[in-house]
Write an enzyme that holds these catalytic residues in place. Sequence first.
Site, short mmCIF file in Angstrom:
data_model
loop_
_atom_site.label_atom_id
_atom_site.label_comp_id
_atom_site.label_asym_id
_atom_site.label_seq_id
_atom_site.Cartn_x
_atom_site.Cartn_y
_atom_site.Cartn_z
N ASP A 69 12.17 -3.11 -4.29
CA ASP A 69 11.68 -2.08 -3.38
C ASP A 69 12.28 -2.22 -1.99
O ASP A 69 12.96 -3.20 -1.67
CB ASP A 69 10.14 -2.13 -3.31
CG ASP A 69 9.59 -3.55 -3.08
OD1 ASP A 69 10.39 -4.46 -2.80
OD2 ASP A 69 8.37 -3.74 -3.19
N ASN A 138 -4.17 -6.35 -3.85
CA ASN A 138 -4.84 -5.30 -4.64
C ASN A 138 -4.20 -5.17 -6.03
O ASN A 138 -4.42 -4.19 -6.72
CB ASN A 138 -4.81 -3.96 -3.89
CG ASN A 138 -3.40 -3.49 -3.59
OD1 ASN A 138 -2.42 -4.09 -4.04
ND2 ASN A 138 -3.28 -2.42 -2.83
N HIS A 140 -0.93 -4.91 -6.63
CA HIS A 140 0.30 -4.12 -6.72
C HIS A 140 1.49 -5.01 -7.08
O HIS A 140 1.52 -6.20 -6.78
CB HIS A 140 0.54 -3.28 -5.46
CG HIS A 140 1.02 -4.00 -4.25
ND1 HIS A 140 0.31 -4.01 -3.07
CD2 HIS A 140 2.14 -4.70 -4.00
CE1 HIS A 140 0.99 -4.69 -2.16
NE2 HIS A 140 2.10 -5.13 -2.70
N GLU A 145 1.31 0.87 -5.97
CA GLU A 145 -0.05 0.71 -5.49
C GLU A 145 -1.05 1.18 -6.54
O GLU A 145 -0.69 1.98 -7.42
CB GLU A 145 -0.25 1.52 -4.21
CG GLU A 145 0.63 1.08 -3.04
CD GLU A 145 0.07 -0.12 -2.30
OE1 GLU A 145 -0.63 -0.96 -2.92
OE2 GLU A 145 0.32 -0.23 -1.09
#
Length: 248
Positions: A69, A138, A140, A145
């Site tokens: 990313d 979280n 990810h 996400e």
Amino acid sequence: MSFRIYCEKDYDAVSRRTASVIAAQVVAKPDCVLGLATGSSPVGTYKQLIQWYKQGDISFAEVRSVNLDEYYGLAPDHDQSYRYFMQTNLFDHVDIEPENTNVPSGLADDPAAECLRYEWKVAELGYADLQLLGMGRNGHIGFNEPCGDFPKQTHLVDLTESTIEANARFFASADDVPRQALTMGIGTIMKARKILVVVSGADKADAVCKAFSGPITPEVPASILQLHPDVTLVGDEAALSKLREANA
Ligand code: GLP
């Protein structure tokens, strides 16, 4: 199916173990495609790989790399861009050929076109032989996400407040954290032949537990890894504590 867990005593041991899995891949297939990750978790892994390279134990001369990313809007030489991270934490210190390294461009005028180009590039390389992954608090992976579905391909994503807050420590303030990123999709990641997850610290314990022993749901993107045939999870006691309790 192969799912191996290595529980190490501290961050240094986590880094050595993770680096050893990558080194084994490079030794077994010198022209392999390595999927690489950023964030604080793999920094020690890259340090160890650099050390082994300097000792003459491994070479990256034929390796091709694909990163997960990049922040949208950051130039490659911005000190918080993931291209800059890879240069300073690994590429500049080993013999990988610059043209064999791939990171999505954060400055593309047309991010959708850049995502398509990047997806094709990864496909043309035959996808990763080994994909290294950190994990967000979280759950990810890359910048996929929690959301309503598992995105298949490289795409532009709006970062969640939790990720912006977690990553603000690297920027002057939370306001400086880019709000969007280009990331490989879950489908792109799942096409890697092997997955290597590196986690450390108690703040990852919940995400690790949900990812590997909870339901498979896009609300915890890493939970999809339960369906991957070859996963290695390397973590310290703190990061693996809740997963252990859940499986006790
Ligand atoms: C970022 C990256 C992820 C990384 C995550 C966790 O959001 N896009 O690839 O796994 O941070 O980072 P850290 O290892 O610093 O906790």
